[in-house]
Design a protein around this motif. Structure first.
Motif, mmCIF file in Angstrom:
data_model
loop_
_atom_site.group_PDB
_atom_site.id
_atom_site.type_symbol
_atom_site.label_atom_id
_atom_site.label_comp_id
_atom_site.label_asym_id
_atom_site.label_seq_id
_atom_site.Cartn_x
_atom_site.Cartn_y
_atom_site.Cartn_z
ATOM 1 N N HIS A 45 -17.947 -7.593 -1.603
ATOM 2 C CA HIS A 45 -16.685 -7.583 -2.342
ATOM 3 C C HIS A 45 -15.800 -8.730 -1.875
ATOM 4 C CE1 HIS A 45 -17.044 -3.798 -4.544
ATOM 5 N NE2 HIS A 45 -17.579 -3.262 -3.466
ATOM 6 N N CYS A 63 -7.692 -9.203 -0.629
ATOM 7 C CA CYS A 63 -6.684 -8.207 -0.240
ATOM 8 C C CYS A 63 -6.665 -7.936 1.262
ATOM 9 C CB CYS A 63 -6.927 -6.891 -0.981
ATOM 10 S SG CYS A 63 -6.737 -7.010 -2.763
ATOM 11 N N LEU A 118 -13.632 -8.383 -7.586
ATOM 12 C CA LEU A 118 -12.288 -7.923 -7.297
ATOM 13 C C LEU A 118 -12.210 -7.410 -5.864
ATOM 14 C CD1 LEU A 118 -11.612 -5.978 -10.618
ATOM 15 C CD2 LEU A 118 -11.005 -8.350 -10.085
ATOM 16 N N CYS A 119 -10.976 -7.127 -5.448
ATOM 17 C CA CYS A 119 -10.782 -6.573 -4.106
ATOM 18 C C CYS A 119 -11.405 -5.190 -4.026
ATOM 19 C CB CYS A 119 -9.288 -6.476 -3.780
ATOM 20 S SG CYS A 119 -8.498 -8.070 -3.573
ATOM 21 N N ASP A 155 -12.085 -1.526 -1.755
ATOM 22 C CA ASP A 155 -11.381 -0.640 -0.822
ATOM 23 C C ASP A 155 -11.909 -0.869 0.598
ATOM 24 O OD1 ASP A 155 -10.089 0.324 -3.006
ATOM 25 O OD2 ASP A 155 -11.308 2.134 -3.196
ATOM 26 N N SER A 192 -6.588 1.004 -0.086
ATOM 27 C CA SER A 192 -6.998 0.779 -1.467
ATOM 28 C C SER A 192 -5.906 0.008 -2.186
ATOM 29 C CB SER A 192 -7.255 2.114 -2.185
ATOM 30 O OG SER A 192 -7.598 1.876 -3.539
ATOM 31 N N SER A 193 -6.260 -1.142 -2.728
ATOM 32 C CA SER A 193 -5.273 -1.985 -3.404
ATOM 33 C C SER A 193 -4.909 -1.458 -4.786
ATOM 34 C CB SER A 193 -5.821 -3.412 -3.539
ATOM 35 O OG SER A 193 -7.035 -3.412 -4.291
ATOM 36 N N TYR A 194 -5.636 -0.474 -5.289
ATOM 37 C CA TYR A 194 -5.387 0.019 -6.646
ATOM 38 C C TYR A 194 -4.345 1.136 -6.661
ATOM 39 C CZ TYR A 194 -9.728 -2.525 -7.290
ATOM 40 O OH TYR A 194 -10.679 -3.502 -7.291
ATOM 41 N N PHE A 195 -3.961 1.638 -5.512
ATOM 42 C CA PHE A 195 -2.931 2.672 -5.440
ATOM 43 C C PHE A 195 -1.553 2.025 -5.440
ATOM 44 C CE2 PHE A 195 -5.795 5.945 -3.086
ATOM 45 C CZ PHE A 195 -6.495 6.109 -4.269
ATOM 46 N N GLN A 222 1.952 0.793 -3.949
ATOM 47 C CA GLN A 222 2.076 0.099 -2.668
ATOM 48 C C GLN A 222 2.365 1.054 -1.515
ATOM 49 O OE1 GLN A 222 4.622 -3.276 -2.833
ATOM 50 N NE2 GLN A 222 4.219 -3.900 -0.748
ATOM 51 N N GLN A 240 -1.086 2.711 -0.525
ATOM 52 C CA GLN A 240 -2.292 1.912 -0.353
ATOM 53 C C GLN A 240 -2.952 2.165 0.999
ATOM 54 O OE1 GLN A 240 -0.937 -2.087 -1.114
ATOM 55 N NE2 GLN A 240 -1.249 -1.925 -3.316
#
Length: 835
Positions: free
Chosen positions: A185, A189, A456-457, A459, A482-485, A487, A490
């Motif tokens: 990955h 991030c 993508l970034c 987890d 996790s960058s998808y949560f 801020q 995360q």
């Protein structure tokens, strides 16, 4: 060929330096004191050739090709390849009736120069350097985990290669290395993830150790942006050069920089098998104790010292999250050593370190420091065998190649190029086209995308590597990112770690340039120092700071004040000369008592109005003087109690008018006495003035002048209610005079009248004594002037209710002086000596 020769000479010099240094200086950085196996791996890497066969492979296939001892750090890669190829070969939906397998030479796993040498010797065999496969099978090279050493193969081979090490940003656009594909990955991030961990533990003074190359510089740039955005400072930046001679020349500088720095946390980023790793192990040998924040390939055991479980220590690694390959554990348990001639029993300790994580952590039971206690605790906990990040990437890489081969065969069948599945490919163009866009679901249910531009970034799992004595290491998962949560969500930390922190059973070292400023203080930055380095200054008066490390103190509202520690604002106590106060009550009682006494004197004069002593001193003026003195006593009550706009206006005007009447009455009585005793010749003009009552006009004239002054005062700048916050913890409510000049005009006018009365009475002091009150008037004016002359400096040196009390006392004292000096002797005669 020239580059190859230079590289071989460099390795020989390196080995010679190692031998020489071990014989001379005891603290030489090459003496890392690790086992023989591990020292041999410092500059090694692995390359595996993956291909397929139209028919199943024999059970003892790998027994015939593995003829050397597998290095410790590379043990996992062989086991993963055994497992992945076996799992694919057993799967009827991928490459049915075919076999996928890997092969290699012992030269491929020990020295980069030998890897290149092996490639050169294979030019006319199964490794082709063009895009034609010929009649044989197309091969795929799996390289890793170090980019620096593995990528050298790309210079000499023109076959597809999959790099299974950590993500490297350089080949992401495929321009310099068109045939190299990454399975990992993206790490874009990673800087934000590391900074999030620093913020959680309140670390704002961080050291950074990176490799002096494009990858390290890019990471430095990204990390610095994130740190500056979140108020974290870099204590030092060690950029380790790849050139060994240059590094050796600067090694002492790097050592002093990290050993003298106050930063307890250091980020290390770069590749293993480099001078960066040499420097890292040198610091471990020198006893440098830091919390190392880094990536998965750096989760190595570096300490053999004793330690306690109650201190957070070791290495914190960020590893790309991936699901557990549950079948791998079963494969390891049922490993057939006749098919795979390896002995895993001797690798248990190393395997536990590199590939095990504790399923449940029990901090409360880990309260002893002895190694035997640690082993006892470890034996009671469950261990799950999990793949490292590189091992999981290698697992996916094998499946990526298998899916690519499978798709190639399907396309051949659909295009009717072959009548049956033979797995014969004629060029690499088709294979590369399919491989670089391959998207598939691996057996554990995770999506794998080979497209470099779409990566993508991922987890992250956050592990803490605890370095036990005797070099034993244990990885414990302490959280994730996790960058998808959102801020704020995360970063998540294990509940066990949070409980251990909250219960004070786990101490997390602080890493700050300056001690934090406690509540009540603010940060004070000096010039030419980083933002994280500061001094603490106590908040000014009436300002607070109720949090740590506040940049500015906050001023309390006007109705509140700061406590002595400057941490909280408290409600101010309203202060004024109240009737409930002992002082206010005393002054009020004095005012009423003197007023009552004045009324009694007035009553006595009225009762004995026909006596010579009353008649001789002008009864009318005595009545006016007694009434004005009585009202002067009562006007002092306007100064006591909660001020309001009415009382503020009446205080000074009534005081000025009644005292003017009193003093002007005294002046009129003095003039009357003088005129009475100077009339020795009947019919003179003075006798006419006395008979006509001309001295009585002094009272209205003088009072009118005072009324004009007071009216002008009220029109131009009248008194008003004001608050004084200068007293600690109090709101002093006072009547502001408005115009100070007008106030002093009133006092000055009164003083002028009193001085005039005193002068006239003083000149008449030697007149005949019978019924002569000139001496009493002189003493009364002397007391009056003394009181008000003393009043002025005392009044201006006080504030609040004390200032008001001084003015009230002056009114009462001066009024009592007039009453006592003038009327007490007369009352004595009227009541005690009527004869």
């Amino acid at each position: 060929m020239k580059k190859l020769s230079v590289f071989i000479i460099f390795l020989l010099l390196l080995k010679f330096s190692l031998i020489l240094c071990s014989l001379t200086e005891a603290s030489c950085f090459w003496r890392t004191k690790h086992n023989e196996d591990y020292e041999g791996e410092l500059w090694t890497d692995c390359g595996f050739v993956l291909t397929m066969d139209p028919s199943p492979i024999e059970d003892d296939f790998y027994s015939s090709i593995i003829d050397f001892r597998i290095p410790t750090r590379k043990y996992e890669f062989f086991l993963v390849l055994f497992f992945a190829t076996d799992e694919i070969n057993r799967n009827p939906y991928i490459l049915p009736n075919m076999s996928i397998y890997f092969f290699f030479s012992s030269e491929l796993c020990f020295d980069t120069s030998k890897v290149i040498e092996f490639v050169h010797s294979s030019r006319n065999s199964y490794l082709r350097f063009n895009y034609e496969c010929g009649p044989s099978l197309c091969y795929t090279l799996l390289i890793g985990p170090s980019w620096t050493t593995s990528v050298k193969l790309t210079t000499y081979t023109m076959i597809p290669q999959i790099f299974f090490g950590p993500f490297h940003p350089i080949p992401s656009d495929n321009a310099p290395f068109p045939l190299v594909y990454q399975i990992a990955h993206n790490d874009a991030c990673l800087p934000h993830a590391m900074v999030s961990l620093m913020l959680y533990f309140a670390w704002n003074w961080i050291g950074l150790v990176i490799s002096d190359d494009d990858q390290g510089i890019q990471f430095l740039s990204d990390l610095r942006v994130e740190m500056q955005r979140n108020g974290i400072c870099l204590a030092f930046v060690n950029m380790i050069p790849d050139d060994v001679q240059l590094y050796m020349a600067r090694a002492v500088i790097y050592d002093n920089q990290i050993m003298t720095s106050s930063a307890k946390v250091a980020v290390i980023y770069g590749e293993m098998n480099s001078t960066l790793e040499v420097s890292f192990r040198r610091w471990a040998y020198l006893g440098v104790q830091r919390i190392w924040v880094t990536t998965s390939q750096w989760d190595v055991s570096t300490s053999k010292r004793d330690f306690c479980f109650d201190t957070f220590h070791g290495t914190v690694t960020f590893t790309h999250h991936h699901s557990k390959v549950s079948k791998f554990r079963s494969f390891m348990r049922t490993l057939n050593t006749s098919m795979y001639p390896v002995d895993i029993s001797q690798m248990r300790t190393q395997w536990n370190y590199f590939n095990c994580s504790v399923s449940k952590s029990n901090y409360s039971s880990m309260n002893h420091c002895s190694f035997n206690t640690i082993l006892e605790w470890l034996s009671q906990d469950k261990f799950d065998m999990v793949l490292s990040e590189e091992g999981y990437n290698l697992y996916n890489a094998v499946y990526a190649v298998a899916h690519t081969y499978h798709e190639l065969i399907l396309q051949q069948v659909e295009s009717q190029q072959i009548s049956e599945l033979k797995g014969m490919f004629y060029d690499y163009h088709q294979m590369v086209s399919i491989l670089k866009s391959r998207v598939f679901m691996n057996p554990v249910g995770e999506l794998v995308d080979m497209n470099q531009r779409k990566k993508l970034c991922g987890d992250y799992d956050i592990y803490s590597t605890w370095n036990f004595p005797q070099g034993f290491g244990l990885k414990v998962k302490i959280g994730g990112y996790s960058s998808y949560f959102p801020q704020s969500q995360q970063l998540h930390i294990s509940e066990d770690l949070e409980k251990a922190e909250a219960g004070a059973s786990l101490q997390v070292p602080t890493s700050t340039c300056s001690m934090m400023c406690t509540p009540g203080f603010r940060k004070f930055h000096q010039e030419q120092t980083p933002d994280c380095c500061f001094d603490c200054a106590q908040c000014p008066e009436n300002e607070i700071s109720n949090e740590t490390d506040m940049e500015h103190c906050v001023r309390c509202p006007d109705d509140q004040y700061s406590n002595a520690e400057h941490t909280h604002c408290h409600q101010r106590r309203v202060s004024f000369l109240a009737y409930e106060d002992p002082l206010g009550m005393t002054l009020a009682c004095m005012s009423l008592c003197f007023s009552a006494l004045t009324a009694l004197v007035l009553g006595s004069f009225v009762k004995y109005n026909g006596t010579p002593i009353v008649k001789a001193n002008n009864r009318t003026l005595s009545y006016i003087l007694l009434v004005s003195i009585g009202f002067s006593f009562l006007c002092s009550l306007l100064f006591i109690g909660h001020p309001n706009i009415v009382t503020c206006i009446l205080q000074q005007t009534t005081f000025g008018v009644f005292f003017t009447v009193a003093v002007s009455t005294v002046l009129a009585k003095t003039i009357t006495v003088v005129l009475a005793f100077k009339l020795t010749t009947p019919g003179r003009r003075m006798r006419g003035m006395l008979v006509s009552g001309a001295p009585n006009f002094v009272i209205p004239i003088c009072t009118l002048v005072q009324l004009v002054i007071c009216a002008t005062w009220l029109v131009t700048s009248p008194p008003f209610i004001a608050t004084d916050l200068s007293e600690y913890g109090q709101i002093i409510i006072v009547c502001n005079k408005g115009s100070v000049i007008a106030f002093h005009f009133v006092l000055g006018y009164l003083g002028s009248l009193a001085l005039g009365s005193f002068t006239v009475a003083f000149l008449a002091r030697n007149l005949p004594e019978r019924f002569n009150e000139a001496k009493f008037l002189t003493f009364s004016m002397l007391v009056f002037l003394s009181v008000w002359i003393t009043f002025l400096p005392v009044y201006h040196s006080t504030k609040g209710k004390v200032m008001v009390a001084v003015e009230v006392f002056s009114i009462l004292a001066s009024s009592a002086g007039l009453l006592g000096c003038i009327f007490v002797p007369k009352c004595y005669l009227l009541l005690m000596r009527p004869d």
